[in-house]
Design an enzyme around this catalytic site. Structure first.
Site, PDB file in Angstrom:
ATOM      1  CG  HIS A   1      -1.723  -1.232   1.386  1.00 23.45           C
ATOM      2  ND1 HIS A   1      -2.588  -1.673   0.412  1.00 23.45           N
ATOM      3  CD2 HIS A   1      -1.776  -2.148   2.386  1.00 23.45           C
ATOM      4  CE1 HIS A   1      -3.156  -2.800   0.820  1.00 23.45           C
ATOM      5  NE2 HIS A   1      -2.667  -3.116   2.010  1.00 23.45           N
TER       6      HIS A   1
ATOM      7  CG  HIS B   1      -6.063  -6.159   0.996  1.00 28.54           C
ATOM      8  ND1 HIS B   1      -6.948  -5.667   1.910  1.00 28.54           N
ATOM      9  CD2 HIS B   1      -4.827  -5.944   1.497  1.00 28.54           C
ATOM     10  CE1 HIS B   1      -6.272  -5.166   2.941  1.00 28.54           C
ATOM     11  NE2 HIS B   1      -4.998  -5.319   2.707  1.00 28.54           N
TER      12      HIS B   1
END
Ligand code: ADP
Ligand code: MG
Length: 589
Positions: free
Chosen positions: A56, A218
């Site tokens: 991320h 995700h």
């Protein structure tokens, strides 16, 4: 799929090393994958720690610096870091004024960070935590693990970081972070699927003419798969979904338009323009904004919108100086003026392939563990000895290895296919650790096994099984034998610990179903140790089967709702192996 990497399994550590090399004002604890301010601990200041799965970036290490985080803990790609790593981060930055953990709402992250908080508190450190859950695409009623934590995390870290830098107390910084969490909402959209470096192909199939509305960071499914549309239409759908969830109309706001990793800035600015126009027509005045890649999902194309209702207090913290690799504003000095040598030294450290993981380094020294012949002779037929319990741990490791594929298959049906590998790795580490040094009491055994599991399993099951053995040991005490009643009390304490940490009750389709049923059988037993442990194993097997018809209410499987029916819970299956192994050891099988 072309990727700018060396070894798919070394992406996280190599990326962290590169970041430490690029930013001498940060330091890297390679063993725990903790990036922290070189000048930490900062005297008198509340310290902020965040972290989670990698992938991320720049979240979280990119936000370590003056006016934001003191440390960030990096897990594997999309996998929570373990409690010992979070605990190490706390030690790097704690200056005595307290530590606030900022956690994104995923079961694995929450459990591992909470456990680290408990460990630190036991050592006398003041630790609090907040859980970010801003994703409006996820309904609490349907998704019982609660809303996912996404873009708002960046705003929480900035605003709480500014308050900590301003000298606010731990309670004040926490209250401010909670205010941001209460007043902020987000939603994302994916134009393409995400590719994990270790997998090498897209994680799901998203046709050219479709987009995933409400996608998670995700690549988790969102609200709906809809036809591709102009940016203005996509913005309308997302803004209206966010505004339907919280009363932003008539208020000021801080707005972030965030890229998921593979969407160029030219598109992100275009998209922001649409978002701002829409908000104006809906009575929301944008006072500050952030446009760019701030919380990504590897190479996914797409964007997310985060809206935070603002007031003078939040705006002043938003405007406060910050100096981190990914966010800079005002005149905040770098965390340390002079470059420190540590990151350079770390840069020259051995390649990850040579750097042993805890499990591997134990493996290199197993001989004495294996030869340390514990006395497995029972003291009498109403007692279980320390030696038998050591043998139990070894049998559990063998059983997890033997049933690894079965556990993986169960997790593939209602989870993410890692339970077999998690349990085999963790229990092997626990068995190997037994000889280093050999425990001299049952409490020592529980602690050794619990810590091995906690630091090597990860995910949701690591902190849960870790808690089980830590509590088991604590209740069992410093002796080297237990009667049936004492053994039952130790199992009850461990089970209560798991239920408490996971907020799970019997019937929720988790390992708790088996732990509870087997413990109850032990509690009821009036016979010998062999009778009692056999009754527990039988009760475990029955409870394991019963999970098949249940709806999962906790953990990853809960996202499936009714679709989880028809599958045995993987954690219930692994817990059953514990009781079968114990009955076998006690009966001398
Ligand atoms: P993850 O779900 O993070 O991938 P694992 O696959 O190793 O972790 O473990 C999944 C198992 O953990 C589930 O089958 C369930 O038995 C157990 N579990 C998950 N969440 C909880 C919870 N909140 N409370 C109790 N047990 C849980
Ligand atoms: Mg799993």
């Amino acid at each position: 799929m072309k990727k700018l990497i060396n070894d798919p399994d070394a992406v996280v550590i190599e990326s962290l090393r590169g970041m430490a090399a690029a930013h001498p004002e940060l330091r890297l604890d390679e063993e725990h994958r903790v990036m922290f301010r070189a000048d930490a601990p900062v005297s008198g200041k509340v310290a902020l720690v965040s972290g989670g799965g990698s992938g991320h970036e720049p979240l979280h290490a990119g936000y370590v610096g003056t006016g934001m985080l003191d440390a960030a803990v990096a897990g594997e790609v999309f996998t929570s870091p373990t409690p010992d790593a979070v605990r190490a981060a706390i030690d790097h930055v704690d200056a005595g004024a307290g530590v606030l953990l900022i956690i994104k709402n995923y079961t694995g992250d929450v459990l591992n960070f909470q456990m680290a908080a408990d460990m630190a508190r036991e050592d006398g450190i003041a630790v609090e935590y907040v859980v970010v859950n801003d994703d409006v695409a996820v309904e609490d009623s349907l998704y019982t693990a609660g809303r996912r934590g996404v873009g708002l995390t960046v705003l929480v870290e900035k605003i709480a970081g500014a308050a900590a830098a301003a000298g606010k107390s731990l309670a004040e910084v926490k209250a401010l972070a909670e205010k941001v969490i209460a007043q902020g909402r987000s939603m994302g959209v994916a134009l393409t699927a995400v590719t994990l470096p270790a997998v090498g192909h897209p994680a799901f199939d998203l046709p050219e003419d479709q987009i995933e509305m409400g996608v998670g960071i995700h690549g988790e499914p969102g609200r709906a798969r809809v036809p591709m549309a102009p940016a203005a239409d996509i913005a309308t759908t997302m803004v209206d979904a966010i505004l339907a969830d919280y009363a932003f109309a008539g208020n000021d706001a801080i707005v972030m338009v965030n890229g998921m990793g593979a969407t160029p800035l030219v598109e992100l600015y275009l998209f922001y323009g649409e978002v701002e126009k829409l908000l104006a027509t809906r009575g929301v005045e944008v006072r500050r904004c952030l446009v760019g890649n701030y919380i990504t999902s590897l190479d996914m194309a797409g964007a997310s919108i985060t809206i935070l209702k603002s007031d003078d207090e939040l705006l002043s913290y938003w405007d406060a100086p910050v100096n981190t690799p990914a966010l800079k504003n005002g005149v905040a000095p770098a965390a340390t003026a002079a470059p420190v040598p540590a990151p350079r030294a770390a840069h020259a450290a051995p390649a990850p392939a040579e750097a042993p993981t805890p499990a591997e380094s134990d493996a290199a020294e197993t001989t004495d563990a294996e030869t340390a012949s514990a006395d497995v002779t029972p003291a009498d037929d109403h007692t279980v000895t320390l030696g038998q319990l050591e043998e139990w741990v070894r049998r559990v490791a063998a059983a997890m290895d033997k049933h690894k594929d079965e556990l993986t298959e169960l997790d593939a049906a209602i989870g993410d296919s890692d339970h077999g590998a998690n349990m085999a790795r963790g229990t092997a580490a626990a068995a190997k650790r037994l000889g280093h040094p050999a425990p001299t009491s049952i409490s020592g055994l529980g602690k050794s096994v619990g810590m091995a599991l906690v630091s090597s399993v990860g995910g949701a099951s690591g902190p849960l099984y870790g808690t089980f053995f830590l509590r088991f040991g604590k209740q069992a005490g410093t002796g080297s034998a237990l009667g049936v009643k004492e053994l039952a009390a130790a199992f009850r304490s461990g089970t209560d610990g798991v239920a408490f940490r996971g907020k799970a009750a019997p019937g929720d389709k988790t390992m708790v179903d088996v732990l509870d049923a087997a413990t109850a059988a032990l509690e009821k037993s009036t016979g010998t140790m062999a009778d009692a442990t056999r009754a527990a194993a039988d009760a475990a097997a029955t409870a394991r089967q019963a999970t098949k018809d249940m709806i999962a209410k906790r953990g990853r499987a809960s996202y499936l709702g009714e679709r989880s029916i028809g599958h045995v819970d993987p954690g219930a299956a692994s817990a059953t192996l514990l009781f079968e192994a114990l009955a076998d050891v006690v009966s001398g099988k």
